[in-house]
Design a protein around this motif. Structure first.
Motif, PDB file in Angstrom:
ATOM      1  N   GLY A 171      11.910 -29.042  50.244  1.00 42.71           N
ATOM      2  CA  GLY A 171      11.537 -27.432  50.362  1.00 42.71           C
ATOM      3  C   GLY A 171      12.565 -26.723  50.745  1.00 42.71           C
ATOM      4  N   ILE A 172      13.373 -27.129  51.597  1.00 38.08           N
ATOM      5  CA  ILE A 172      14.457 -26.388  52.141  1.00 38.08           C
ATOM      6  C   ILE A 172      15.476 -26.257  50.963  1.00 38.08           C
ATOM      7  CG2 ILE A 172      16.632 -26.407  53.589  1.00 38.08           C
ATOM      8  CD1 ILE A 172      14.605 -27.137  55.727  1.00 38.08           C
ATOM      9  N   ARG A 173      15.714 -26.999  50.175  1.00 42.73           N
ATOM     10  CA  ARG A 173      16.699 -27.065  49.252  1.00 42.73           C
ATOM     11  C   ARG A 173      16.275 -26.192  48.158  1.00 42.73           C
ATOM     12  NH1 ARG A 173      20.978 -30.407  47.559  1.00 42.73           N
ATOM     13  NH2 ARG A 173      20.228 -32.009  49.060  1.00 42.73           N
ATOM     14  N   LEU A 174      15.117 -26.057  47.695  1.00 45.77           N
ATOM     15  CA  LEU A 174      14.274 -25.315  46.886  1.00 45.77           C
ATOM     16  C   LEU A 174      14.231 -23.888  47.494  1.00 45.77           C
ATOM     17  CD1 LEU A 174      11.702 -27.145  44.892  1.00 45.77           C
ATOM     18  CD2 LEU A 174      13.963 -26.894  44.374  1.00 45.77           C
ATOM     19  N   ALA A 175      14.096 -23.703  48.757  1.00 45.77           N
ATOM     20  CA  ALA A 175      13.981 -22.368  49.385  1.00 45.77           C
ATOM     21  C   ALA A 175      15.422 -21.735  49.066  1.00 45.77           C
ATOM     22  CB  ALA A 175      13.756 -22.412  50.752  1.00 45.77           C
ATOM     23  N   LEU A 176      16.353 -22.415  49.226  1.00 45.75           N
ATOM     24  CA  LEU A 176      17.870 -21.777  48.891  1.00 45.75           C
ATOM     25  C   LEU A 176      18.121 -21.442  47.464  1.00 45.75           C
ATOM     26  CD1 LEU A 176      20.377 -24.345  50.907  1.00 45.75           C
ATOM     27  CD2 LEU A 176      19.525 -21.996  51.461  1.00 45.75           C
ATOM     28  N   GLY A 177      17.579 -22.046  46.560  1.00 43.40           N
ATOM     29  CA  GLY A 177      17.527 -21.859  45.321  1.00 43.40           C
ATOM     30  C   GLY A 177      16.884 -20.682  44.801  1.00 43.40           C
ATOM     31  N   PHE A 178      15.479 -20.603  45.502  1.00 46.11           N
ATOM     32  CA  PHE A 178      14.603 -19.203  45.125  1.00 46.11           C
ATOM     33  C   PHE A 178      15.248 -17.994  45.778  1.00 46.11           C
ATOM     34  CE2 PHE A 178      11.924 -22.414  43.221  1.00 46.11           C
ATOM     35  CZ  PHE A 178      11.060 -21.660  42.540  1.00 46.11           C
ATOM     36  N   LEU A 179      15.712 -18.294  46.965  1.00 47.99           N
ATOM     37  CA  LEU A 179      16.255 -16.920  47.647  1.00 47.99           C
ATOM     38  C   LEU A 179      17.414 -16.636  46.836  1.00 47.99           C
ATOM     39  CD1 LEU A 179      15.830 -18.349  51.450  1.00 47.99           C
ATOM     40  CD2 LEU A 179      14.846 -16.309  50.230  1.00 47.99           C
ATOM     41  N   GLY A 180      18.333 -17.284  46.889  1.00 46.32           N
ATOM     42  CA  GLY A 180      19.609 -16.982  46.038  1.00 46.32           C
ATOM     43  C   GLY A 180      19.688 -16.545  44.715  1.00 46.32           C
ATOM     44  N   VAL A 181      18.818 -17.155  43.841  1.00 42.59           N
ATOM     45  CA  VAL A 181      18.783 -16.787  42.476  1.00 42.59           C
ATOM     46  C   VAL A 181      18.124 -15.329  42.066  1.00 42.59           C
ATOM     47  CG1 VAL A 181      16.887 -17.935  41.481  1.00 42.59           C
ATOM     48  CG2 VAL A 181      18.878 -17.894  40.221  1.00 42.59           C
ATOM     49  N   LYS A 182      17.338 -14.979  42.993  1.00 45.45           N
ATOM     50  CA  LYS A 182      16.622 -13.899  42.580  1.00 45.45           C
ATOM     51  C   LYS A 182      17.404 -12.894  42.462  1.00 45.45           C
ATOM     52  CE  LYS A 182      12.264 -11.698  42.494  1.00 45.45           C
ATOM     53  NZ  LYS A 182      11.442 -11.964  41.530  1.00 45.45           N
ATOM     54  N   PRO A 183      18.260 -12.089  43.205  1.00 43.81           N
ATOM     55  CA  PRO A 183      19.154 -11.054  42.880  1.00 43.81           C
ATOM     56  C   PRO A 183      20.130 -11.137  41.513  1.00 43.81           C
ATOM     57  CG  PRO A 183      19.164 -11.600  45.276  1.00 43.81           C
ATOM     58  CD  PRO A 183      18.866 -12.921  44.507  1.00 43.81           C
ATOM     59  N   ILE A 184      20.461 -12.202  41.075  1.00 47.87           N
ATOM     60  CA  ILE A 184      21.453 -12.447  40.296  1.00 47.87           C
ATOM     61  C   ILE A 184      21.160 -11.999  38.921  1.00 47.87           C
ATOM     62  CG2 ILE A 184      23.026 -14.178  39.070  1.00 47.87           C
ATOM     63  CD1 ILE A 184      22.605 -16.047  41.718  1.00 47.87           C
ATOM     64  N   GLN A 185      21.974 -11.239  38.092  1.00 50.03           N
ATOM     65  CA  GLN A 185      21.463 -10.854  36.828  1.00 50.03           C
ATOM     66  C   GLN A 185      22.090 -11.635  35.801  1.00 50.03           C
ATOM     67  OE1 GLN A 185      19.614  -7.929  36.597  1.00 50.03           O
ATOM     68  NE2 GLN A 185      19.473  -8.145  38.804  1.00 50.03           N
ATOM     69  N   ARG A 186      23.286 -12.266  36.013  1.00 48.72           N
ATOM     70  CA  ARG A 186      23.736 -13.062  34.669  1.00 48.72           C
ATOM     71  C   ARG A 186      23.212 -14.506  34.727  1.00 48.72           C
ATOM     72  NH1 ARG A 186      30.004 -12.098  35.082  1.00 48.72           N
ATOM     73  NH2 ARG A 186      30.129 -14.021  33.961  1.00 48.72           N
ATOM     74  N   VAL A 187      22.967 -14.867  33.486  1.00 45.67           N
ATOM     75  CA  VAL A 187      22.408 -16.285  33.364  1.00 45.67           C
ATOM     76  C   VAL A 187      23.598 -17.283  33.743  1.00 45.67           C
ATOM     77  CG1 VAL A 187      21.559 -18.193  31.889  1.00 45.67           C
ATOM     78  CG2 VAL A 187      20.717 -15.604  31.740  1.00 45.67           C
ATOM     79  N   ASP A 188      24.533 -17.104  33.391  1.00 48.46           N
ATOM     80  CA  ASP A 188      25.711 -18.126  33.701  1.00 48.46           C
ATOM     81  C   ASP A 188      25.893 -18.316  35.328  1.00 48.46           C
ATOM     82  OD1 ASP A 188      26.797 -15.321  33.802  1.00 48.46           O
ATOM     83  OD2 ASP A 188      28.871 -16.116  33.179  1.00 48.46           O
ATOM     84  N   ARG A 189      25.786 -17.111  35.956  1.00 49.57           N
ATOM     85  CA  ARG A 189      25.974 -17.080  37.364  1.00 49.57           C
ATOM     86  C   ARG A 189      24.554 -17.743  38.041  1.00 49.57           C
ATOM     87  NH1 ARG A 189      29.666 -13.960  40.388  1.00 49.57           N
ATOM     88  NH2 ARG A 189      31.129 -12.701  38.896  1.00 49.57           N
ATOM     89  N   MET A 190      23.597 -17.568  37.638  1.00 48.95           N
ATOM     90  CA  MET A 190      22.523 -18.244  37.928  1.00 48.95           C
ATOM     91  C   MET A 190      22.552 -19.576  37.766  1.00 48.95           C
ATOM     92  SD  MET A 190      19.226 -15.999  36.118  1.00 48.95           S
ATOM     93  CE  MET A 190      19.448 -14.245  35.740  1.00 48.95           C
TER      94      MET A 190
END
Length: 210
Positions: A148-167
Motif C-alpha cells: 500500500g505504501i508503494r502504491l501510495a507514492l505512485g498515486f500521490l506523485g503521478v497525479k499532478p504530472i501532465q506528460r505521459v513520458d514523465r508519468m
C-alpha cells in the motif's frame, strides 16, 4: 538551482531514518492497511487508493494536518460506504466497525494507464491477485502495508504530472525503490512538516527528462 544529484543526496534516507523494523508488518495484527478500489462509470475506469484507519486515528491525523497546513485536509469516508458492495473475504474476516477509508488519490485516463504496470508488479510481489482491479467492472484488492505504501507514492506523485513520458518514468522509479526507500518517502510526502515531499520525489524521478 538545486541539481538532481544534490537533491538526491540531501533527501536519500540514512539507516537511522528508515525505521526498517516496521517494514512488512502491521500494528493492527496483520489486517490489511490499504485497499485499491476499481469502479467503472460514464467516463471509464477509475482506481482509488485508500488507507484503512480506525476512526479516532484518522480524525487525529486530519486535525494535525489542518493545524499545520492551511487549506489541506484528509478525505475520510466510513469503511462501509466505500466497501458496501464488496464481496472480498477480507470484509468478513475482520471487524471493521469504527474504521474509516482515508482517500489517497483517484486516477483515471492516462495517469491510470501509466501506473497500471506498477499496480500489477506491486500486487504480484505481495501475492495479491490483481484480477479484480485490472479487468472490467468493479472490484477491490486489500493490500498489506508495504504494498500500500508503494502504491501510495505512485498515486500521490503521478497525479499532478501532465506528460505521459514523465508519468511512466515516475512509476518506473517507484517500482525500482526498495521497501525502505518507499517507507522513507511515504513519511516525507505525508508529513505536514515536509510540504514539498511530493514535489521533491517527482523531481528526483523525472528531472532527467527534457
Amino acid at each position: 538551482m538545486t541539481s538532481q544529484s544534490s537533491l538526491e543526496s540531501a533527501l536519500t534516507p540514512s539507516k537511522g531514518q528508515l525505521g526498517a523494523g516496521r517494514l512488512g508488518s502491521s500494528v493492527y495484527g496483520g489486517r490489511p492497511n490499504f485497499v485499491l478500489v476499481r469502479r467503472d462509470d460514464a467516463e471509464g475506469a477509475t482506481h482509488t487508493l485508500y488507507e484503512l484507519l480506525p476512526a479516532e486515528q484518522a480524525t487525529a491525523r486530519s486535525d494535525r494536518l489542518e493545524r499545520t497546513v492551511q487549506n489541506r485536509q484528509l478525505v475520510i469516508e466510513p469503511f462501509e460506504d466505500v466497501l458496501v458492495e464488496s464481496d472480498s473475504p477480507e470484509v468478513d474476516r475482520w471487524d471493521w466497525e469504527d474504521w474509516t477509508a482515508v482517500k489517497i488519490r483517484r486516477l483515471s485516463g492516462s495517469r491510470l494507464r501509466s501506473i497500471l504496470p506498477l499496480i500489477h508488479e506491486t500486487l504480484d510481489a505481495a501475492g495479491v491477485n490483481d484480477s479484480s482491479v485490472v479487468g472490467s467492472g468493479q472490484g477491490e484488492a486489500f493490500l498489506p502495508e508495504s504494498a500500500g505504501i508503494r502504491l501510495a507514492l505512485g498515486f500521490l506523485g503521478v497525479k499532478p504530472i501532465q506528460r505521459v513520458d514523465r508519468m511512466r518514468s515516475f512509476c518506473r522509479g517507484i517500482a525500482r525503490m526498495s521497501d525502505e526507500e518507499c517507507y522513507y518517502w511515504h513519511a516525507k510526502c505525508r508529513s505536514p512538516s515536509s510540504p514539498n515531499g511530493e514535489k521533491a520525489l517527482r523531481v528526483l524521478l523525472t528531472d532527467h527528462i527534457n
